[in-house]
Scaffold this motif. Structure first.
Motif, PDB file in Angstrom:
ATOM      1  N   ASN A 188      -7.138  -2.290   5.662  1.00 42.26           N
ATOM      2  CA  ASN A 188      -7.958  -2.564   4.483  1.00 42.26           C
ATOM      3  C   ASN A 188      -8.038  -4.062   4.200  1.00 42.26           C
ATOM      4  N   ASN A 189      -6.929  -4.745   4.416  1.00 44.32           N
ATOM      5  CA  ASN A 189      -6.855  -6.185   4.176  1.00 44.32           C
ATOM      6  C   ASN A 189      -5.968  -6.816   5.242  1.00 44.32           C
ATOM      7  N   GLN A 197      -3.849 -10.607   5.928  1.00 44.39           N
ATOM      8  CA  GLN A 197      -3.440 -11.881   5.349  1.00 44.39           C
ATOM      9  C   GLN A 197      -2.859 -12.773   6.438  1.00 44.39           C
ATOM     10  N   THR A 231      -0.677  -7.199   7.852  1.00 50.10           N
ATOM     11  CA  THR A 231      -1.639  -6.138   7.574  1.00 50.10           C
ATOM     12  C   THR A 231      -0.965  -5.021   6.799  1.00 50.10           C
ATOM     13  N   ASP A 232      -1.796  -4.081   6.331  1.00 49.11           N
ATOM     14  CA  ASP A 232      -1.213  -2.982   5.558  1.00 49.11           C
ATOM     15  C   ASP A 232      -0.645  -1.928   6.491  1.00 49.11           C
ATOM     16  N   ASP A 256       2.688   3.460   3.303  1.00 45.54           N
ATOM     17  CA  ASP A 256       3.440   3.441   2.053  1.00 45.54           C
ATOM     18  C   ASP A 256       3.369   2.087   1.346  1.00 45.54           C
ATOM     19  N   ASP A 257       2.203   1.481   1.333  1.00 47.74           N
ATOM     20  CA  ASP A 257       1.993   0.239   0.580  1.00 47.74           C
ATOM     21  C   ASP A 257       2.879  -0.902   1.052  1.00 47.74           C
ATOM     22  N   LYS A 258       3.199  -0.948   2.324  1.00 47.42           N
ATOM     23  CA  LYS A 258       3.997  -2.052   2.850  1.00 47.42           C
ATOM     24  C   LYS A 258       3.095  -3.051   3.554  1.00 47.42           C
ATOM     25  N   ILE A 259       3.544  -4.294   3.555  1.00 45.50           N
ATOM     26  CA  ILE A 259       2.901  -5.319   4.389  1.00 45.50           C
ATOM     27  C   ILE A 259       3.715  -5.440   5.659  1.00 45.50           C
ATOM     28  N   PHE A 286       4.310  -7.678   9.069  1.00 46.88           N
ATOM     29  CA  PHE A 286       4.045  -8.984   9.670  1.00 46.88           C
ATOM     30  C   PHE A 286       3.986  -8.875  11.186  1.00 46.88           C
TER      31      PHE A 286
END
Lengths: 110, 116
Positions: free
Chosen positions: A30-31, A33, A91-92, A95-98, A100
């Motif tokens: 979805n996103n 960074q 990235t995603d 469970d809402d984790k980023i 790396f």
């Protein structure tokens, strides 16, 4: 589990040249960074790009996103000694984790 | 104030010691994180707090014990660590809990931990 993988792992360029590093990921996102980390320090957020965006700029930084190829690139133009750092995409994950990526170590030669 | 402050910057401890790492932010962020980072590796998530409640524990050994006393503070209590726990421990915060990586993370400078 690893989601993003940067390429190359290490990059050395002359000051003033442009630096390009790539991030590939495995599952839909979805996103995405990008972060910078100077040696032994914390990470600094650079840019967030959404899945419906293709390109984003911030100063000397340009980020592109190609969701069809599941890849992103970070371009640093007119590099400076202070750009020497490690660069991570994130990235995603579940469970809402980023999550790396492994990172690219960039070294700017004087 | 857009800083996340971590103390101490360096810590050397024996395997029988008890110590604590501290993290503080005054940005009004409601999510706070602990990451562990080995040399030349990416940060690995350990714990996430959202609104002072533990939201994620990434199966971290019980010798690491997190605590969130209030919305600005995050602690990591260490006890009976192993040499392989030596690493850079990073604290981070975000405005809200991540949803599909939509929140920027603000990191502290980290605590470089050496376990002898």
């Amino acid at each position: 589990s690893q989601q993003g993988e940067e390429d190359p792992q290490a990059l050395s360029i002359q000051e003033g040249e442009n630096a390009t590093m790539n991030c590939s990921y495995k599952t839909s996102i979805n996103n995405l960074q990008w972060y910078r980390q100077n040696s032994g320090r914390g990470l600094v957020h650079l840019i967030l790009i959404r899945s419906n965006e293709r390109e984003k700029h911030s100063g000397r930084l340009r980020v592109t996103l190609d969701t069809s190829k599941k890849s992103s690139s970070l371009l640093i133009t007119a590099s400076r000694a202070a750009d020497t750092a490690s660069y991570f995409c994130a990235t995603d994950g579940r469970d809402d984790k980023i999550i790396f990526g492994k990172g690219t170590r960039l070294h700017i030669l004087p | 104030d857009t800083e996340v402050t971590q103390t101490p910057k360096h810590l050397v401890m024996g395997m029988t010691n008890k110590k604590s790492l501290k993290c503080e932010q005054h940005m009004g962020h409601r999510a706070m994180y602990w990451y562990k980072q080995k040399a030349k590796k990416p940060p690995e998530l350990m714990f996430v707090y959202s609104y002072e409640k533990l939201s994620i524990n990434e199966s971290v050994p019980s010798r690491f014990s997190p605590e969130c006393p209030n919305s600005s503070l995050l602690n990591l209590h260490l006890h009976a660590l192993q040499p392989e726990d030596s690493a850079l421990y990073l604290c981070a915060s975000s405005r809200l809990l991540q949803q599909r990586a939509n929140e920027k993370l603000f990191f502290g400078s980290g605590t470089q931990l050496s376990v002898l």
